[in-house]
Design a protein around this motif. Sequence first.
Motif, PDB file in Angstrom:
ATOM      1  N   GLU A  74       2.954  -2.002  38.756  1.00 52.26           N
ATOM      2  CA  GLU A  74       3.177  -3.237  38.022  1.00 52.26           C
ATOM      3  C   GLU A  74       4.386  -3.114  37.094  1.00 52.26           C
ATOM      4  O   GLU A  74       5.234  -4.021  37.016  1.00 52.26           O
ATOM      5  CB  GLU A  74       1.924  -3.602  37.213  1.00 52.26           C
ATOM      6  N   GLU A  75       4.484  -1.995  36.378  1.00 55.03           N
ATOM      7  CA  GLU A  75       5.614  -1.805  35.466  1.00 55.03           C
ATOM      8  C   GLU A  75       6.917  -1.648  36.231  1.00 55.03           C
ATOM      9  O   GLU A  75       7.964  -2.162  35.811  1.00 55.03           O
ATOM     10  CB  GLU A  75       5.358  -0.585  34.586  1.00 55.03           C
TER      11      GLU A  75
ATOM     12  N   GLY B 176      -3.540  -6.955  44.478  1.00 50.82           N
ATOM     13  CA  GLY B 176      -3.847  -7.965  43.475  1.00 50.82           C
ATOM     14  C   GLY B 176      -2.764  -9.020  43.343  1.00 50.82           C
ATOM     15  O   GLY B 176      -1.639  -8.870  43.814  1.00 50.82           O
ATOM     16  N   ARG B 177      -3.141 -10.118  42.688  1.00 49.18           N
ATOM     17  CA  ARG B 177      -2.264 -11.282  42.600  1.00 49.18           C
ATOM     18  C   ARG B 177      -0.931 -10.960  41.918  1.00 49.18           C
ATOM     19  O   ARG B 177       0.139 -11.358  42.385  1.00 49.18           O
ATOM     20  CB  ARG B 177      -2.966 -12.407  41.852  1.00 49.18           C
ATOM     21  N   ALA B 178      -0.973 -10.235  40.792  1.00 52.41           N
ATOM     22  CA  ALA B 178       0.259  -9.986  40.032  1.00 52.41           C
ATOM     23  C   ALA B 178       1.267  -9.189  40.848  1.00 52.41           C
ATOM     24  O   ALA B 178       2.458  -9.524  40.883  1.00 52.41           O
ATOM     25  CB  ALA B 178      -0.073  -9.272  38.727  1.00 52.41           C
ATOM     26  N   VAL B 179       0.816  -8.142  41.522  1.00 53.08           N
ATOM     27  CA  VAL B 179       1.721  -7.329  42.335  1.00 53.08           C
ATOM     28  C   VAL B 179       2.265  -8.142  43.500  1.00 53.08           C
ATOM     29  O   VAL B 179       3.457  -8.070  43.835  1.00 53.08           O
ATOM     30  CB  VAL B 179       1.005  -6.048  42.824  1.00 53.08           C
ATOM     31  N   VAL B 180       1.407  -8.921  44.144  1.00 56.34           N
ATOM     32  CA  VAL B 180       1.864  -9.759  45.260  1.00 56.34           C
ATOM     33  C   VAL B 180       2.950 -10.721  44.802  1.00 56.34           C
ATOM     34  O   VAL B 180       3.979 -10.907  45.477  1.00 56.34           O
ATOM     35  CB  VAL B 180       0.666 -10.514  45.871  1.00 56.34           C
ATOM     36  N   GLU B 181       2.757 -11.349  43.645  1.00 51.68           N
ATOM     37  CA  GLU B 181       3.767 -12.276  43.140  1.00 51.68           C
ATOM     38  C   GLU B 181       5.091 -11.563  42.881  1.00 51.68           C
ATOM     39  O   GLU B 181       6.173 -12.104  43.172  1.00 51.68           O
ATOM     40  CB  GLU B 181       3.258 -12.929  41.855  1.00 51.68           C
ATOM     41  N   GLN B 182       5.019 -10.347  42.343  1.00 49.73           N
ATOM     42  CA  GLN B 182       6.243  -9.596  42.059  1.00 49.73           C
ATOM     43  C   GLN B 182       6.958  -9.184  43.346  1.00 49.73           C
ATOM     44  O   GLN B 182       8.189  -9.208  43.415  1.00 49.73           O
ATOM     45  CB  GLN B 182       5.904  -8.371  41.214  1.00 49.73           C
TER      46      GLN B 182
ATOM     47  N   VAL C 212       6.954  -7.091  55.031  1.00 50.30           N
ATOM     48  CA  VAL C 212       6.052  -6.281  54.204  1.00 50.30           C
ATOM     49  C   VAL C 212       5.022  -5.645  55.121  1.00 50.30           C
ATOM     50  O   VAL C 212       4.420  -6.335  55.956  1.00 50.30           O
ATOM     51  CB  VAL C 212       5.342  -7.137  53.138  1.00 50.30           C
ATOM     52  N   ALA C 213       4.822  -4.328  54.979  1.00 49.06           N
ATOM     53  CA  ALA C 213       3.744  -3.622  55.685  1.00 49.06           C
ATOM     54  C   ALA C 213       2.692  -3.229  54.652  1.00 49.06           C
ATOM     55  O   ALA C 213       3.004  -2.543  53.677  1.00 49.06           O
ATOM     56  CB  ALA C 213       4.269  -2.395  56.405  1.00 49.06           C
ATOM     57  N   TYR C 214       1.474  -3.674  54.865  1.00 46.10           N
ATOM     58  CA  TYR C 214       0.378  -3.462  53.913  1.00 46.10           C
ATOM     59  C   TYR C 214      -0.652  -2.571  54.590  1.00 46.10           C
ATOM     60  O   TYR C 214      -1.241  -2.942  55.603  1.00 46.10           O
ATOM     61  CB  TYR C 214      -0.215  -4.819  53.542  1.00 46.10           C
TER      62      TYR C 214
ATOM     63  N   PHE D 279      -3.033 -14.538  48.832  1.00 44.95           N
ATOM     64  CA  PHE D 279      -2.025 -14.581  47.761  1.00 44.95           C
ATOM     65  C   PHE D 279      -0.612 -14.607  48.352  1.00 44.95           C
ATOM     66  O   PHE D 279       0.256 -15.348  47.885  1.00 44.95           O
ATOM     67  CB  PHE D 279      -2.175 -13.374  46.844  1.00 44.95           C
ATOM     68  N   LEU D 280      -0.363 -13.773  49.363  1.00 46.04           N
ATOM     69  CA  LEU D 280       0.955 -13.743  49.987  1.00 46.04           C
ATOM     70  C   LEU D 280       1.297 -15.090  50.625  1.00 46.04           C
ATOM     71  O   LEU D 280       2.442 -15.560  50.561  1.00 46.04           O
ATOM     72  CB  LEU D 280       1.015 -12.623  51.025  1.00 46.04           C
ATOM     73  N   ALA D 281       0.302 -15.725  51.234  1.00 46.47           N
ATOM     74  CA  ALA D 281       0.534 -17.035  51.850  1.00 46.47           C
ATOM     75  C   ALA D 281       0.954 -18.063  50.806  1.00 46.47           C
ATOM     76  O   ALA D 281       1.804 -18.931  51.062  1.00 46.47           O
ATOM     77  CB  ALA D 281      -0.715 -17.492  52.586  1.00 46.47           C
ATOM     78  N   GLN D 282       0.384 -17.960  49.610  1.00 44.28           N
ATOM     79  CA  GLN D 282       0.742 -18.888  48.543  1.00 44.28           C
ATOM     80  C   GLN D 282       2.196 -18.718  48.110  1.00 44.28           C
ATOM     81  O   GLN D 282       2.779 -19.631  47.513  1.00 44.28           O
ATOM     82  CB  GLN D 282      -0.177 -18.677  47.339  1.00 44.28           C
ATOM     83  N   HIS D 283       2.774 -17.561  48.424  1.00 40.13           N
ATOM     84  CA  HIS D 283       4.155 -17.282  48.018  1.00 40.13           C
ATOM     85  C   HIS D 283       5.095 -17.185  49.219  1.00 40.13           C
ATOM     86  O   HIS D 283       6.139 -16.548  49.136  1.00 40.13           O
ATOM     87  CB  HIS D 283       4.196 -15.995  47.193  1.00 40.13           C
ATOM     88  N   GLY D 284       4.693 -17.811  50.324  1.00 45.95           N
ATOM     89  CA  GLY D 284       5.629 -17.983  51.419  1.00 45.95           C
ATOM     90  C   GLY D 284       5.645 -16.881  52.468  1.00 45.95           C
ATOM     91  O   GLY D 284       6.559 -16.851  53.300  1.00 45.95           O
TER      92      GLY D 284
END
Length: 458
Positions: free
Chosen positions: A370-371, A396-402, A411-413, A427-432
């Motif tokens: 995150e940092e 999590g949501r915060a990391v996905v948004e970043q 992206v490979a998860y 979450f990823l779908a919400q950000h395209g």
Amino acid sequence: MSNPPSRPARGPARGPARARRTRPAPPAGPDARGTELELEVGPVAHGGHCVARYEGRVVFVRHALPGERVVARVTEGAEGASFWRADAVRVLSADPDRVEPPCPVAAPGLCGGCDFQHVTPARQRALKAAVVAEQFRRLAHLDVEVTVEEAPLPGADGLRWRTRTQFAVDAEGRPGLRAHRSHQVVALQDCPISTEAVVGSGVLGARFGNVGTVEVAAGSDGAPPLVVVDPLPGTHAHVPKLPDASVAVRTPEGLHRVSGRTWVGERVDVQVGDTRREHVFRVGGAGFWQVHPAAPRLLGEAVLAALEPRAGEQALDLYAGVGLFTALLAEAVGPDGSVLAVEGEERAVRDARRSLHEHPQVELWAGSVEEALADDELAGRRTDLVVLDPPRSGAGRAVVEQIAALAPRAVAYVACDPAALARDTAFLAQHGYRLDGLRAFDLFPMTHHVECVARFVR
């Protein structure tokens, strides 16, 4: 690797599930533990159990298979709870894929280390596929077709694959594994899913004093396994002699060497196109490394296939551990590319520096993901590719948004929990970013766990 044929997981019998008590109910009170119920078992669920119903209440049943009729003993049953937990203690109508568990303590009330020893390996994979698909339907609102791929095993029929095993120690100093959802330790003389090297360390025949857990890690370099002892808080551990292993005691200052070395060596052969290359890694203490011997190769090849890295690209490896994916990406992007690896465990970063010194295009950051993602320096870089291998709780949501803000092309998860992966997919779908590929591997036979590699693209 070819996909093995697997039978679809069966649903419950047609019509409403029937359930009845097979012995008198306990006196009225807050707990129904010990009550035996006759149940028709429904579909498999995430967590190593199946779903049944009793008088409108959900009952999660272990040691059962979808479609079976069983007598189940309630193990957790608060009167006002929305669901109960139970163990199938007698099978009245068995599924054809039911088998005798190969381990004598893989039974109700005993060891909780395995979930599916009563199921054929092929059906285990089908059950796991059904769970992955159900999690994506429920949490990501996606219908995905899932086949769980079989991984090569050193043993037979789903045994002798676990290269790292943490044993709990009972009050008499005997190592074992805990019962399901319990602090009770079931002492063991053998663990059939652990490799011969782990069992051959001598830990299971030894007696320890003032010790909470003992972890055995067997590397792939042929050296003796490493035994890491965790003393009980505020005590001095008594460690027996283990001539066939290296031994270290975990202290607040780090690992204290008793004998041998405080790390294990891992060798990984990865096939990329027509080229096979061996990579060597050092893993300190009981640091993170995949427990199935085939996992590093399978996952490494799956990540490269998902990302299709090109020479000169810039990649980001999050939750990098000792640098497995970092090394593979560094070779793929070449000297004109770059890989930034982020890892929060300091010992893992030190080991990665030793293992990756021949790759000048690699940069290692020690600290939280995150940092790192919030760092202005990273925000100003071009990021073409991202690989992330988060802990079981997911990114999590915060990391996905970043990550989405960096706009990588792919992206490979890598995920060991399908629920966390499905949630982060939403979450990823919400950000395209859309799911563009999913593979699942049976890297934890006899358990409910499954490893997935997902590809996301803009």
